[in-house]
Design an enzyme around this catalytic site. Sequence first.
Site, PDB file in Angstrom:
ATOM      1  NE  ARG A 121      -4.224  -1.750   1.972  1.00  0.00           N
ATOM      2  CZ  ARG A 121      -4.312  -2.895   2.648  1.00  0.00           C
ATOM      3  NH1 ARG A 121      -3.372  -3.197   3.535  1.00  0.00           N
ATOM      4  NH2 ARG A 121      -5.319  -3.718   2.463  1.00  0.00           N
ATOM      5  CE  LYS A 142       0.440  13.226 -14.294  1.00  0.00           C
ATOM      6  NZ  LYS A 142       0.083  14.200 -15.365  1.00  0.00           N
ATOM      7  CD  GLU A 184       7.818  16.337 -21.795  1.00  0.00           C
ATOM      8  OE1 GLU A 184       7.315  17.391 -21.374  1.00  0.00           O
ATOM      9  OE2 GLU A 184       7.135  15.355 -22.122  1.00  0.00           O
ATOM     10  CE  LYS A 226       5.808  17.693 -13.398  1.00  0.00           C
ATOM     11  NZ  LYS A 226       6.579  16.552 -13.909  1.00  0.00           N
ATOM     12  CD  GLU A 236      -2.899  16.176 -14.917  1.00  0.00           C
ATOM     13  OE1 GLU A 236      -3.460  16.053 -16.006  1.00  0.00           O
ATOM     14  OE2 GLU A 236      -1.894  15.524 -14.582  1.00  0.00           O
ATOM     15  NE  ARG A 240       1.401  17.138 -11.777  1.00  0.00           N
ATOM     16  CZ  ARG A 240       1.975  16.349 -10.881  1.00  0.00           C
ATOM     17  NH1 ARG A 240       1.636  16.443  -9.618  1.00  0.00           N
ATOM     18  NH2 ARG A 240       2.895  15.480 -11.236  1.00  0.00           N
ATOM     19  CG  ASN A 244      -0.764  16.690 -19.299  1.00  0.00           C
ATOM     20  OD1 ASN A 244       0.235  16.003 -19.115  1.00  0.00           O
ATOM     21  ND2 ASN A 244      -1.793  16.666 -18.471  1.00  0.00           N
ATOM     22  CG  HIS A 247       2.145  15.715 -23.067  1.00  0.00           C
ATOM     23  ND1 HIS A 247       2.831  16.900 -23.135  1.00  0.00           N
ATOM     24  CD2 HIS A 247       2.980  14.836 -22.450  1.00  0.00           C
ATOM     25  CE1 HIS A 247       4.021  16.751 -22.575  1.00  0.00           C
ATOM     26  NE2 HIS A 247       4.139  15.506 -22.158  1.00  0.00           N
ATOM     27  CG  HIS A 251       0.236  10.994 -24.240  1.00  0.00           C
ATOM     28  ND1 HIS A 251      -0.315  11.352 -23.029  1.00  0.00           N
ATOM     29  CD2 HIS A 251       1.583  10.986 -24.031  1.00  0.00           C
ATOM     30  CE1 HIS A 251       0.638  11.556 -22.136  1.00  0.00           C
ATOM     31  NE2 HIS A 251       1.795  11.341 -22.726  1.00  0.00           N
ATOM     32  CG  HIS A 264       7.079  11.325 -24.219  1.00  0.00           C
ATOM     33  ND1 HIS A 264       5.706  11.222 -24.253  1.00  0.00           N
ATOM     34  CD2 HIS A 264       7.356  12.367 -23.390  1.00  0.00           C
ATOM     35  CE1 HIS A 264       5.171  12.143 -23.477  1.00  0.00           C
ATOM     36  NE2 HIS A 264       6.153  12.846 -22.947  1.00  0.00           N
TER      37      HIS A 264
END
Length: 362
Positions: A121, A142, A184, A226, A236, A240, A244, A247, A251, A264
């Site tokens: 956990r 993330k 990035e 960031k 997010e 935040r 992206n 993206h 993506h 990427h």
Amino acid sequence: MNELLIQTNSKEYPLIIGENLFLQKDILLRAIGEKPTSILVITDDHISSLYLQRVVHALDEISPIFTKVIRSGEASKSFDMYYECQTFALAKGLDRKSLIIALGGGVIGDLAGFVAATFMRGIRFIQIPTTILAHDSAVGGKVAINHPLGKNTIGAFHQPEAVLYDTTFLKTLPPEEKRSGFAEIIKESLILEKNFYQWLKTSVPTLDSLHGSILQEALLKGMRVKATIVSQDERETGIRAYLNFGHTLGHALESVLGYGKISHGDAVAIGMIFAMKVSEKQLNVTLPIREMQKWFNDIGFPLFPKGLSAHDILESMKKDKKVVRGKVRMNLMKEIGALAIEEVDDELLLTLLKQECEEVNV
């Protein structure tokens, strides 16, 4: 050496960037904090041959250490590999006081972080990025794995204990990896303020300029952006999502082409130009698209891929995490340094996607 404190609602932790960090025991001990019962280093078969022994040698006096080496590449960010890492951790007797080290690029950081987030956990982990691209994913907590129907769709928010960015690990990066990571940094220069973008464009006219003090400064500036955003929006729910930018299409291209067929960063670079074109139509603004395209060409970013279907790309874009009730929501640019998240009609997206597909197939 530079240090930046990452502050979120759930945790504060140091980002330390500099050369030969793994020769400095005091830095390692401070980053690890409470002595773990055991340490598991997760890395890939490329990085293991270069840097694993250096890291193991630096850490094996602290706690018993195990290493899990996986195949390099985006395909390893899968449920099967996640399950394999969990099985390895259980077989080696890791417990709630153990520590996981993510030694590698973004794939390793995301995978190892998700293993840490869910083992017992949730246990502690440390990010040790070995690529420029990983500077973005190493900060912010993330962590995720991919599903065939969407990238990073299975994951969690799990902040690391520290980010140790030893820039000596970047010296073996091939040009295509440097370019992918630089995308990035460019993204980060576009989303908050103009000065960073202007500095970056002037300081790095071509990829050959990205080394030494310029590289460290670019990384630090990008990670500061960031950190600023994550400190305001850890999970997010607001700004935040600006991280992206580029993206949504990026993506989708990775998914349609097949993970690993385009890097990427290259996909995000194409996605940023496309997002600027959508912004001009949707927001009725004028953006320096030609200037960006020339710069991207000088850096070596590829053009829109050939042989793709606009309809297939749109369907993949609709699997983006920002989609609500089947409507694509994109980061659009009002101007350099100012973004807005807007719902974009399928018709507009399809028109612009067809233009991109037709242009490359002429």
